[in-house]
Design an enzyme around this catalytic site. Structure first.
Site, PDB file in Angstrom:
ATOM      1  N   LEU A  64     -24.664   6.023  14.970  1.00 23.16           N
ATOM      2  CA  LEU A  64     -25.722   6.188  13.979  1.00 23.16           C
ATOM      3  C   LEU A  64     -25.664   7.565  13.313  1.00 23.16           C
ATOM      4  CD1 LEU A  64     -28.315   5.047  12.664  1.00 23.16           C
ATOM      5  CD2 LEU A  64     -29.603   6.098  14.555  1.00 23.16           C
ATOM      6  N   ASP A  65     -25.593   7.563  11.978  1.00 23.08           N
ATOM      7  CA  ASP A  65     -25.620   8.788  11.158  1.00 23.08           C
ATOM      8  C   ASP A  65     -24.485   9.749  11.486  1.00 23.08           C
ATOM      9  OD1 ASP A  65     -27.905   7.834   9.906  1.00 23.08           O
ATOM     10  OD2 ASP A  65     -29.263   8.872  11.270  1.00 23.08           O
ATOM     11  N   GLU A  66     -23.356   9.234  11.980  1.00 21.46           N
ATOM     12  CA  GLU A  66     -22.228  10.095  12.311  1.00 21.46           C
ATOM     13  C   GLU A  66     -20.951   9.713  11.559  1.00 21.46           C
ATOM     14  OE1 GLU A  66     -21.567  10.604  16.479  1.00 21.46           O
ATOM     15  OE2 GLU A  66     -23.690  10.901  16.936  1.00 21.46           O
TER      16      GLU A  66
END
Length: 295
Positions: free
Chosen positions: A227-229
């Site tokens: 997530l969000d990486e």
């Protein structure tokens, strides 16, 4: 003089000596003229794009491509060949929840002719943005995400039916599952309301305001299983007047920026400016120049 038959030959793989010479020699031996060339090395990977003229090609196109692919195998590199007049405009599907600003920006820029691609439909987990899509003449469908498994099974079916080349999360407030990431590897773009890797997850503008930071912004990135990486495509910033701006002021500034950054990232993808190398986005300005050369 014969009309040029233009194509782009793209090569990517581990950096090594003599690659340009080997490909240039092979092309010259078969009557192919190199009109332009762009090369770079990023994270140990060699990237090369060549704009070529096939008008004097002395063998069939299939034979040329087979030979180039074999040469790529010999040097351990991936090779792709595409004819300019056969380049299909990419098909873009947009995923939404309730917030309209990003969808509206994408529609505006598409209708203004800023994209080398077509918006082909809008999918969501709420019905709220159907009027926005319908006003632009775009198909709209939604399925609630109460049952996550059923929602994403439906979503994948819809995206495949649309023959989507790119999936854009325009403030789509759901975590994309691994099977969808795998089906569209490096073809899903999200906008996150912070300067990643800072303030990932929920309520990032409020986090920035609470911590008293003076500069924050938003990030357009490819979606991965983490997530969000995912690899970052584009970021932009705005200033916070600490002690004066409220949390809602910070969010308002961010919302105004999000839609522009997301749309710019979509345009870069459609212009074929981007390639992911070692989980990082590398820009390929040559391909954009080649596309413009052919117009």
């Amino acid at each position: 003089m014969a009309t040029p038959v233009k194509a782009v030959v793209s090569v990517i793989g581990r950096d090594q000596k003599g690659v340009v010479a080997r490909f240039a020699t092979y092309l010259a031996e078969h009557g192919v003229n190199i009109l332009d060339l762009e090369q770079q090395v990023a994270h140990g990977q060699f990237l090369m794009d060549m704009l070529v003229d096939l008008v004097e090609l002395d063998l069939s196109l299939d034979e040329l491509i087979t030979g180039l692919l074999k040469l790529g195998v010999d040097v351990g590199m991936d090779v792709r060949v595409s004819l300019h007049d056969q380049r299909r405009r990419k098909r873009v599907a947009v995923l939404v929840s309730k917030e309209p600003h990003c969808l509206k920006q994408l529609i505006d820029d598409w209708q203004a002719g800023h994209y080398r691609g077509e918006l082909v439909g809008v999918l969501g987990n709420h019905p709220d943005l159907e009027p926005v899509a319908k006003a632009a003449g775009l198909p709209f469908a939604y399925k609630t995400a109460t049952d996550k498994g059923a929602h994403f099974e439906w979503m994948l079916e819809q995206l495949k039916a649309m023959d989507a080349d790119l999936v854009v999360l325009a403030r789509y407030m759901q975590i994309v599952p691994p099977q969808m990431v795998e089906a569209f590897r490096y073809k899903i773009i999200n906008i996150h309301p912070s300067l990643l890797p800072y303030f990932p997850g929920a309520r990032p503008y409020h986090q920035a305001w609470e911590q008293g930071v003076r500069v924050t912004g938003c990030t357009a990135h490819f979606v991965t299983e983490a997530l969000d990486e995912g690899p970052i495509i584009l970021q932009d910033v705005f200033h916070i007047d600490v002690g004066k701006d409220s949390a809602s002021d910070v969010r308002k500034k961010g919302v105004e920026l999000e839609s522009r950054v997301l749309s710019q990232a979509v345009q870069m993808f459609l212009d074929e400016k981007l390639v992911v190398v070692e989980d990082k986005v590398v820009f390929r300005p040559g391909l954009t120049r080649f596309l413009e050369h052919a117009e």
